[in-house]
Enzyme design. Sequence first.
Site, PDB file in Angstrom:
ATOM      1  N   GLY A 124       1.298  -5.766   7.459  1.00 37.84           N
ATOM      2  CA  GLY A 124       0.508  -6.445   6.703  1.00 37.84           C
ATOM      3  C   GLY A 124      -0.738  -6.805   7.462  1.00 37.84           C
TER       4      GLY A 124
ATOM      5  CB  CYS B 251      -2.846   0.475   8.366  1.00 37.03           C
ATOM      6  SG  CYS B 251      -1.459   1.307   8.365  1.00 37.03           S
TER       7      CYS B 251
ATOM      8  CG  ASN C 258      -0.570  -0.096   2.361  1.00 42.03           C
ATOM      9  OD1 ASN C 258       0.762  -0.591   2.622  1.00 42.03           O
ATOM     10  ND2 ASN C 258      -1.311   0.021   3.496  1.00 42.03           N
TER      11      ASN C 258
ATOM     12  CE  LYS D 186       6.276 -12.099   0.650  1.00 42.63           C
ATOM     13  NZ  LYS D 186       6.371 -11.746  -0.677  1.00 42.63           N
ATOM     14  CG  HIS D 187       8.188  -4.943  -1.404  1.00 45.87           C
ATOM     15  ND1 HIS D 187       6.615  -4.538  -0.834  1.00 45.87           N
ATOM     16  CD2 HIS D 187       8.630  -3.394  -1.392  1.00 45.87           C
ATOM     17  CE1 HIS D 187       6.583  -3.425  -0.771  1.00 45.87           C
ATOM     18  NE2 HIS D 187       7.695  -2.453  -1.084  1.00 45.87           N
TER      19      HIS D 187
ATOM     20  CD  GLU E 122       1.525  -0.525  10.475  1.00 46.29           C
ATOM     21  OE1 GLU E 122       0.114  -0.975  10.747  1.00 46.29           O
ATOM     22  OE2 GLU E 122       1.710  -0.207   9.434  1.00 46.29           O
ATOM     23  CG  LEU E 123      -0.401  -6.757  12.788  1.00 50.33           C
ATOM     24  CD1 LEU E 123      -0.781  -7.905  13.465  1.00 50.33           C
ATOM     25  CD2 LEU E 123       0.547  -7.500  11.410  1.00 50.33           C
TER      26      LEU E 123
HETATM   27  P1  NDP Z   1      -0.769  -9.556   3.573  1.00 54.07           P
HETATM   28  O1  NDP Z   1      -0.714  -9.499   4.775  1.00 54.07           O
HETATM   29  O2  NDP Z   1      -0.992 -10.918   3.010  1.00 54.07           O
HETATM   30  O3  NDP Z   1       0.561  -8.959   2.801  1.00 54.07           O
HETATM   31  C1  NDP Z   1       1.371  -8.282   3.472  1.00 54.07           C
HETATM   32  C2  NDP Z   1       2.759  -9.006   3.108  1.00 54.07           C
HETATM   33  O4  NDP Z   1       2.640 -10.004   4.002  1.00 54.07           O
HETATM   34  C3  NDP Z   1       3.254  -9.056   1.864  1.00 54.07           C
HETATM   35  O5  NDP Z   1       4.550  -9.149   1.582  1.00 54.07           O
HETATM   36  C4  NDP Z   1       2.770 -10.703   1.876  1.00 54.07           C
HETATM   37  O6  NDP Z   1       3.412 -11.571   0.686  1.00 54.07           O
HETATM   38  C5  NDP Z   1       3.302 -11.084   2.882  1.00 54.07           C
HETATM   39  N1  NDP Z   1       2.494 -12.262   3.514  1.00 54.07           N
HETATM   40  C6  NDP Z   1       1.520 -12.962   3.180  1.00 54.07           C
HETATM   41  N2  NDP Z   1       1.004 -13.854   3.834  1.00 54.07           N
HETATM   42  C7  NDP Z   1       2.160 -14.167   4.662  1.00 54.07           C
HETATM   43  C8  NDP Z   1       2.782 -15.089   5.688  1.00 54.07           C
HETATM   44  N3  NDP Z   1       1.691 -16.337   5.839  1.00 54.07           N
HETATM   45  N4  NDP Z   1       3.735 -15.058   6.217  1.00 54.07           N
HETATM   46  C9  NDP Z   1       4.743 -14.045   5.865  1.00 54.07           C
HETATM   47  N5  NDP Z   1       4.420 -13.158   5.053  1.00 54.07           N
HETATM   48  C10 NDP Z   1       3.135 -13.202   4.370  1.00 54.07           C
HETATM   49  O7  NDP Z   1      -2.003  -8.689   3.023  1.00 54.07           O
HETATM   50  P2  NDP Z   1      -2.936  -8.458   1.550  1.00 54.07           P
HETATM   51  O8  NDP Z   1      -2.217  -7.751   0.660  1.00 54.07           O
HETATM   52  O9  NDP Z   1      -3.317  -9.619   1.304  1.00 54.07           O
HETATM   53  O10 NDP Z   1      -4.050  -7.502   2.226  1.00 54.07           O
HETATM   54  C11 NDP Z   1      -5.029  -8.165   3.104  1.00 54.07           C
HETATM   55  C12 NDP Z   1      -5.397  -7.257   4.200  1.00 54.07           C
HETATM   56  O11 NDP Z   1      -4.297  -6.994   5.027  1.00 54.07           O
HETATM   57  C13 NDP Z   1      -5.828  -5.850   3.817  1.00 54.07           C
HETATM   58  O12 NDP Z   1      -7.541  -5.856   3.133  1.00 54.07           O
HETATM   59  C14 NDP Z   1      -5.801  -5.068   4.825  1.00 54.07           C
HETATM   60  O13 NDP Z   1      -6.873  -5.325   5.608  1.00 54.07           O
HETATM   61  C15 NDP Z   1      -4.494  -5.680   5.347  1.00 54.07           C
HETATM   62  N6  NDP Z   1      -3.096  -4.638   5.414  1.00 54.07           N
HETATM   63  C16 NDP Z   1      -2.691  -4.007   5.933  1.00 54.07           C
HETATM   64  C17 NDP Z   1      -1.699  -3.063   5.674  1.00 54.07           C
HETATM   65  C18 NDP Z   1      -1.348  -2.282   6.734  1.00 54.07           C
HETATM   66  O14 NDP Z   1      -0.723  -1.249   6.276  1.00 54.07           O
HETATM   67  N7  NDP Z   1      -1.381  -2.367   7.944  1.00 54.07           N
HETATM   68  C19 NDP Z   1      -1.103  -3.284   4.335  1.00 54.07           C
HETATM   69  C20 NDP Z   1      -1.782  -4.306   3.699  1.00 54.07           C
HETATM   70  C21 NDP Z   1      -2.716  -5.073   3.922  1.00 54.07           C
HETATM   71  P3  NDP Z   1       2.789 -11.863  -0.696  1.00 54.07           P
HETATM   72  O15 NDP Z   1       2.209 -10.265  -1.290  1.00 54.07           O
HETATM   73  O16 NDP Z   1       3.635 -12.494  -1.417  1.00 54.07           O
HETATM   74  O17 NDP Z   1       1.413 -12.454  -0.153  1.00 54.07           O
END
Ligand code: NDP
Length: 454
Positions: free
Chosen positions: A206, A262, A131, A154-155, A228-229
């Site tokens: 994420g 977020c 994002n 890891k992006h 940071e979720l």
């Molecule tokens: P993810 O949490 O899936 O993605 C964020 C990062 O985590 C990416 O690099 C992703 O890799 C990685 N990732 C995914 N699964 C795993 C795992 N099991 N172990 C380690 N790393 C992992 O977010 P999404 O893009 O799917 O978004 C889903 C929801 O998450 C959004 O709708 C929002 O609610 C929340 N979110 C919050 C953010 C914030 O700024 N706090 C940012 C993004 C999402 P890969 O892309 O390869 O899956």
Amino acid sequence: MSIQTVNPNTNKVVKSFEEMTEKTVDAKVAKAQIAFADWKETSYQQRADLLHKVATLMRAKKTALAKTITLEMGKLLAQAEGEIDLSANILDYYADNGEVFLADKVLDPEYGSAIIRNSPIGSLLGVMPWNFPFYQVVRFAAPNIMVGNTILLKHASNVPQCAAAIEELFEEAEAPKGLYTNLFISGKRASALVSDKRIKGVSLTGSEEAGASVAIEAGKHLKKVVLELGGNDAFIILEDADMAKIVEWAVVGRMNNNGQSCIASKRFIAVEAIADEFIQKFKDALSKLKLGNPMDPDTQLGPLSSEGAAEHLADQVNRSVEGGAKVLLGGKRADRKGAFMEPTILTDLKPDIAAYHEELFGPVASFYVVKDEQAAIDLANDSNFGLGGSIFTQDIERGKRIADQIDSGMLFINHPTWTQADFPFGGTKQSGFGRELSELGIHEFVNKKLIRVS
Ligand code: NDP
């Protein structure tokens, strides 16, 4: 998930990337560890020089980098340029202040002397989202490079060109090999990598699922983790708020980054006395937003980051409506190609409705009317998340008193939750733990070593 650039404005695949093999990743982790042995011996001045150089290069390439962001995740181009400026500022901020933040702390024991020295701990793994593809990386990498740690990153799989561009910036700035390394791997493999003995800590921004996954590995292997979720920030509107300003800020708070932040204002909570006037004006403002290509400077609302994200959001809205929510504006996918969703306002939300508790990551606002200030506080706190929040009132002391009663990591009075290099960033509850940015962010991955002289 494959590693690909897919333009969310058209949903067309632009470029695909190969995942790295285990052997390649192993060699890169080894290189990061070797780089650490030298980097930890460099002076703060050498580290600061490198960060300044990366910042300068970033600013020089601003337009091209911003276009890459917009191409890959759909942010409005002007906002992407703003992200590059902010990221360069963060690099400069840690270059300028890191040494002071990390200076020895002198203790005052009964006899002899003692200090606490901030020592680097080694190679760190960052797992970052799409994002804010530059800002999220830089706020983790810059302080840690200043500390003397090395970075493996890891992006998100949908921003590979941004991921590669950041690594190239470090290469161009002549960073030592292995200091900053991009890893093209899946999330699952990133979680598994946490167990590698050469990785000393992990920071993830994420979803809760991804956060829990790396935290489980970090816990099993006794490693420090910063998370940071998500968030579900309240935007509280009290009867004495300045109406002209609130509506403007409400639009920015909800729609910045096409609603995918977020710290976006997600739950608009107005006291009865002002609710009708606010919602009418807010609805008018949102209904006028011009949807379109995020590269076009006239566009005010771009696509979501991917077709999957748009489908997920539309599903959350549909489930909420099935559960009894009402749609005051929008409510469906926009009638055009690409990952678009109409600007939407949901009302009549109750605790058993999806939108009450779930994070809506896109241009969908939830609107609540409450009796009074206490009811606003209670509703704001009725969330699993605790990231940010804002309070709109002309009585600043009242605003501060309310801020004290809200269980979240950041509270803003008369402004949506925001970020800058010198403000700490992070949350409570399911929003994660640890802090990024400011002086606090640089102390997350250090060994606070006591040196005692008797
Ligand atoms: P993810 O949490 O899936 O993605 C964020 C990062 O985590 C990416 O690099 C992703 O890799 C990685 N990732 C995914 N699964 C795993 C795992 N099991 N172990 C380690 N790393 C992992 O977010 P999404 O893009 O799917 O978004 C889903 C929801 O998450 C959004 O709708 C929002 O609610 C929340 N979110 C919050 C953010 C914030 O700024 N706090 C940012 C993004 C999402 P890969 O892309 O390869 O899956």
